[in-house]
Motif scaffolding. Structure first.
Motif, PDB file in Angstrom:
ATOM      1  N   UNK A  33       0.812  -1.220   0.000  1.00 23.75           N
ATOM      2  CA  UNK A  33       0.000   0.000   0.000  1.00 23.75           C
ATOM      3  C   UNK A  33       0.847   1.272   0.000  1.00 23.75           C
ATOM      4  N   UNK A  34       1.914   1.278   0.790  1.00 20.71           N
ATOM      5  CA  UNK A  34       2.699   2.510   0.940  1.00 20.71           C
ATOM      6  C   UNK A  34       3.779   2.679  -0.129  1.00 20.71           C
ATOM      7  N   UNK A  35       4.397   1.575  -0.562  1.00 28.07           N
ATOM      8  CA  UNK A  35       5.552   1.684  -1.446  1.00 28.07           C
ATOM      9  C   UNK A  35       5.254   1.336  -2.907  1.00 28.07           C
ATOM     10  N   UNK A  36       4.434   0.301  -3.139  1.00 27.32           N
ATOM     11  CA  UNK A  36       4.173  -0.100  -4.523  1.00 27.32           C
ATOM     12  C   UNK A  36       3.050   0.704  -5.177  1.00 27.32           C
ATOM     13  N   UNK A  37       2.052   1.113  -4.397  1.00 28.50           N
ATOM     14  CA  UNK A  37       0.927   1.849  -4.974  1.00 28.50           C
ATOM     15  C   UNK A  37       1.348   3.136  -5.678  1.00 28.50           C
ATOM     16  N   UNK A  38       2.268   3.947  -5.106  1.00 29.77           N
ATOM     17  CA  UNK A  38       2.688   5.147  -5.846  1.00 29.77           C
ATOM     18  C   UNK A  38       3.342   4.843  -7.189  1.00 29.77           C
ATOM     19  N   UNK A 120      16.946  -0.968  -0.433  1.00 28.16           N
ATOM     20  CA  UNK A 120      18.293  -1.341  -0.885  1.00 28.16           C
ATOM     21  C   UNK A 120      18.316  -1.632  -2.371  1.00 28.16           C
ATOM     22  N   UNK A 121      17.159  -1.845  -2.958  1.00 32.42           N
ATOM     23  CA  UNK A 121      17.081  -2.109  -4.396  1.00 32.42           C
ATOM     24  C   UNK A 121      17.192  -0.781  -5.141  1.00 32.42           C
ATOM     25  N   UNK A 122      18.213  -0.611  -5.988  1.00 29.87           N
ATOM     26  CA  UNK A 122      18.397   0.684  -6.643  1.00 29.87           C
ATOM     27  C   UNK A 122      17.259   1.076  -7.569  1.00 29.87           C
ATOM     28  N   UNK A 123      16.624   0.097  -8.185  1.00 25.54           N
ATOM     29  CA  UNK A 123      15.554   0.415  -9.128  1.00 25.54           C
ATOM     30  C   UNK A 123      14.272   0.792  -8.387  1.00 25.54           C
ATOM     31  N   UNK A 124      13.874  -0.021  -7.417  1.00 30.00           N
ATOM     32  CA  UNK A 124      12.639   0.251  -6.687  1.00 30.00           C
ATOM     33  C   UNK A 124      12.720   1.566  -5.927  1.00 30.00           C
ATOM     34  N   UNK A 125      13.846   1.792  -5.248  1.00 33.23           N
ATOM     35  CA  UNK A 125      13.968   3.000  -4.431  1.00 33.23           C
ATOM     36  C   UNK A 125      13.983   4.264  -5.293  1.00 33.23           C
ATOM     37  N   UNK A 126      14.665   4.207  -6.430  1.00 33.44           N
ATOM     38  CA  UNK A 126      14.736   5.384  -7.299  1.00 33.44           C
ATOM     39  C   UNK A 126      13.387   5.663  -7.948  1.00 33.44           C
ATOM     40  N   UNK A 127      12.716   4.617  -8.396  1.00 36.56           N
ATOM     41  CA  UNK A 127      11.407   4.812  -9.030  1.00 36.56           C
ATOM     42  C   UNK A 127      10.393   5.372  -8.031  1.00 36.56           C
ATOM     43  N   UNK A 128      10.457   4.909  -6.785  1.00 32.35           N
ATOM     44  CA  UNK A 128       9.563   5.460  -5.765  1.00 32.35           C
ATOM     45  C   UNK A 128       9.888   6.929  -5.521  1.00 32.35           C
ATOM     46  N   UNK A 225      21.329  -4.019 -12.763  1.00 35.85           N
ATOM     47  CA  UNK A 225      20.229  -3.167 -12.308  1.00 35.85           C
ATOM     48  C   UNK A 225      20.534  -1.691 -12.537  1.00 35.85           C
ATOM     49  N   UNK A 226      21.720  -1.269 -12.127  1.00 40.63           N
ATOM     50  CA  UNK A 226      22.089   0.141 -12.241  1.00 40.63           C
ATOM     51  C   UNK A 226      22.202   0.559 -13.705  1.00 40.63           C
ATOM     52  N   UNK A 227      22.791  -0.305 -14.524  1.00 40.26           N
ATOM     53  CA  UNK A 227      22.932   0.015 -15.944  1.00 40.26           C
ATOM     54  C   UNK A 227      21.569   0.131 -16.616  1.00 40.26           C
ATOM     55  N   UNK A 228      20.628  -0.742 -16.221  1.00 40.66           N
ATOM     56  CA  UNK A 228      19.279  -0.680 -16.780  1.00 40.66           C
ATOM     57  C   UNK A 228      18.549   0.566 -16.297  1.00 40.66           C
ATOM     58  N   UNK A 229      18.682   0.860 -15.030  1.00 42.08           N
ATOM     59  CA  UNK A 229      18.002   2.009 -14.437  1.00 42.08           C
ATOM     60  C   UNK A 229      18.468   3.326 -15.047  1.00 42.08           C
ATOM     61  N   UNK A 230      19.784   3.486 -15.182  1.00 44.50           N
ATOM     62  CA  UNK A 230      20.332   4.759 -15.624  1.00 44.50           C
ATOM     63  C   UNK A 230      20.785   4.759 -17.086  1.00 44.50           C
ATOM     64  N   UNK A 231      20.639   3.625 -17.768  1.00 42.87           N
ATOM     65  CA  UNK A 231      21.036   3.563 -19.173  1.00 42.87           C
ATOM     66  C   UNK A 231      22.532   3.745 -19.364  1.00 42.87           C
TER      67      UNK A 231
END
Length: 459
Positions: A33-38, A120-128, A225-231
């Protein structure tokens, strides 16, 4: 949008099963509810909660997608859109088994990550972070931080161990834990289809006398993960790695994340990447040969009809929601005749063209029964048969080659025979108009001459 319902061969009467191999607790709900919904929206997380009710469903009771459509008031395209989000973010895995009659789906609900795993996940934390404000992000992170109410730094741990309290048995009991359920941790975002050129990265690091051994399996997963996130390219990643090596010649994951984020912010005017859903055109592979593209458009149209629910076809064609009676008729037609979506779509379009856009139930079922007896099983067979029995009106129905003239819209189900049934070559239309104008001119002159002659006679 992402994948469509027809990418899975999904039909309303296909059955499904929901599996959850962990205990869903309040912490999981908080994370959802708090992290994935946004990030993925309330409809997607709501669908996750909704599917959870079917985990302990009676085995002898069959669940079909009609239930989902009816209770959630959505069609299969909308259902698949939300499922795409759940699958892409790693909360659901989907399995399918096709046979001649129907398809069976199994939806595995994956365990949400812990708060520590999430941040700790770079993709999830940055997207949130990209979806909420900085202040809100810090509030959410602070909410999940666990703080002990007692400072234990000056205390010593004197807890008794098992062997301090209990005797060790002489004989070990044979353990059979094969069928005991074990919670499966969150597997993270699936990047198995993502390729990063590690060989080039190793060569670049070697030029700086850095051994490739520094890139462990865990480091490779984080780099991907980082390469995918930031291209990031291998060259960019090399620079970031060189800044993230500690004095002990080890790679610091925390420094790697920090320097990658700084690098991206400098290149993108201090704007972090956000989570973007693919559009339909993003899912269509580019085609270089135009002739190959145009030659396959008619086949694509038939395939599209074969994979699209007749209810969705009617809604898209008429640009309005079919009536309840029409939906019931289509559902009854599917269950009673067991014809494919493509055949039913051609049949409905055929009837509407013959019956002034009406859908007389008796007539439709009569044709469906006849087509089933003739062994018509595909949209192409139905199309060819419809062309055959309407030979006198063949000019109203275009050949397949005429479909090459227009690009098919992915959601637009208007049949080409409807779009082009009244079309005529522009040259013929112009010639016809000129003939009509000349005829009207001659008739008007003849009429005026008659009036003049009558006036002279009256004088």
């Amino acid at each position: 949008m992402g994948l469509q319902s027809y990418d899975y061969g999904l039909r309303p009467h296909d059955n499904f099963t929901v599996v959850r191999e962990f205990y869903l607790n309040n912490n999981h709900l908080e994370i959802l509810n708090r992290l994935f919904t946004p990030m993925i929206g309330v409809n997607a997380t709501g669908l996750y909660h909704y599917l959870n009710q079917f985990v302990k469903h009676e085995e002898d009771a069959v669940l079909t997608h009609y239930i989902i459509m009816s209770e959630l008031k959505i069609n299969l395209l909308e259902f698949r859109k939300e499922m795409d989000l759940l699958e892409g973010i790693g909360l659901v895995k989907t399995y399918v088994n096709h046979n001649e009659q129907h398809s069976s789906f199994v939806y595995f609900l994956n365990q949400p990550p812990t708060a520590k795993q999430f941040f700790s996940d770079p993709m999830l934390s940055v997207y949130l972070y990209s979806e909420v404000s900085k202040q809100r992000y810090q509030q959410l992170k602070h909410h999940f931080e666990t703080k002990s109410s007692v400072d234990l730094n000056s205390y010593q741990d004197v807890t008794r161990t098992f062997t301090d309290v209990f005797k060790i048995p002489n004989k070990a009991l044979a353990q059979d834990t094969e069928h005991i359920q074990d919670d499966k941790p969150y597997g993270g975002i699936d990047l198995t289809q993502v390729h990063f050129d590690f060989e080039t990265l190793y060569d670049l690091l070697q030029n700086h006398f850095i051994s490739s051994k520094i890139v462990t399996n865990d480091a490779k997963a984080l780099i991907t993960q980082i390469a995918t996130l930031y291209g990031l390219t291998p060259e960019s990643m090399k620079r970031i790695i060189l800044k993230s090596i500690t004095s002990a010649q080890e790679l610091s994951f925390e420094e790697l994340r920090k320097h990658a984020r700084t690098y991206y912010l400098m290149e993108h005017e201090q704007q972090l990447p956000n989570l973007q859903v693919k559009s339909e055109k993003d899912n269509v592979p580019s085609k270089i040969n135009t002739s190959e593209e145009t030659s396959s458009q008619s086949d694509n149209w038939l395939v599209q009809l074969e994979q699209t629910s007749p209810i969705d076809m009617l809604a898209s064609w008429s640009e309005s929601e079919p009536t309840t009676q029409q939906k019931f008729m289509v559902e009854e037609l599917i269950e009673r005749e067991n014809l494919s979506f493509g055949v039913i779509n051609i049949l409905l379009q055929f009837v509407m063209l013959k019956e002034d856009m009406k859908l007389p139930k008796t007539y439709i079922f009569e044709i469906a029964s006849n087509w089933k007896k003739k062994g018509i099983k595909t949209a192409e067979q139905a199309y060819e048969y419809a062309m055959k029995i309407n030979q006198p009106k063949k000019e109203s129905y275009p050949t397949k080659n005429r479909y090459k003239q227009k690009q098919l819209a992915s959601r637009e189900m208007t049949p080409k025979w409807l779009e082009e049934r009244d079309e005529k070559p522009e040259k013929d239309n112009q010639q016809h108009n000129d003939e009509e104008d000349e005829k009207l001119k001659n008739d008007r002159e003849r009429f005026l001459n008659q009036l003049k002659n009558r006036w002279k006679e009256g004088e």
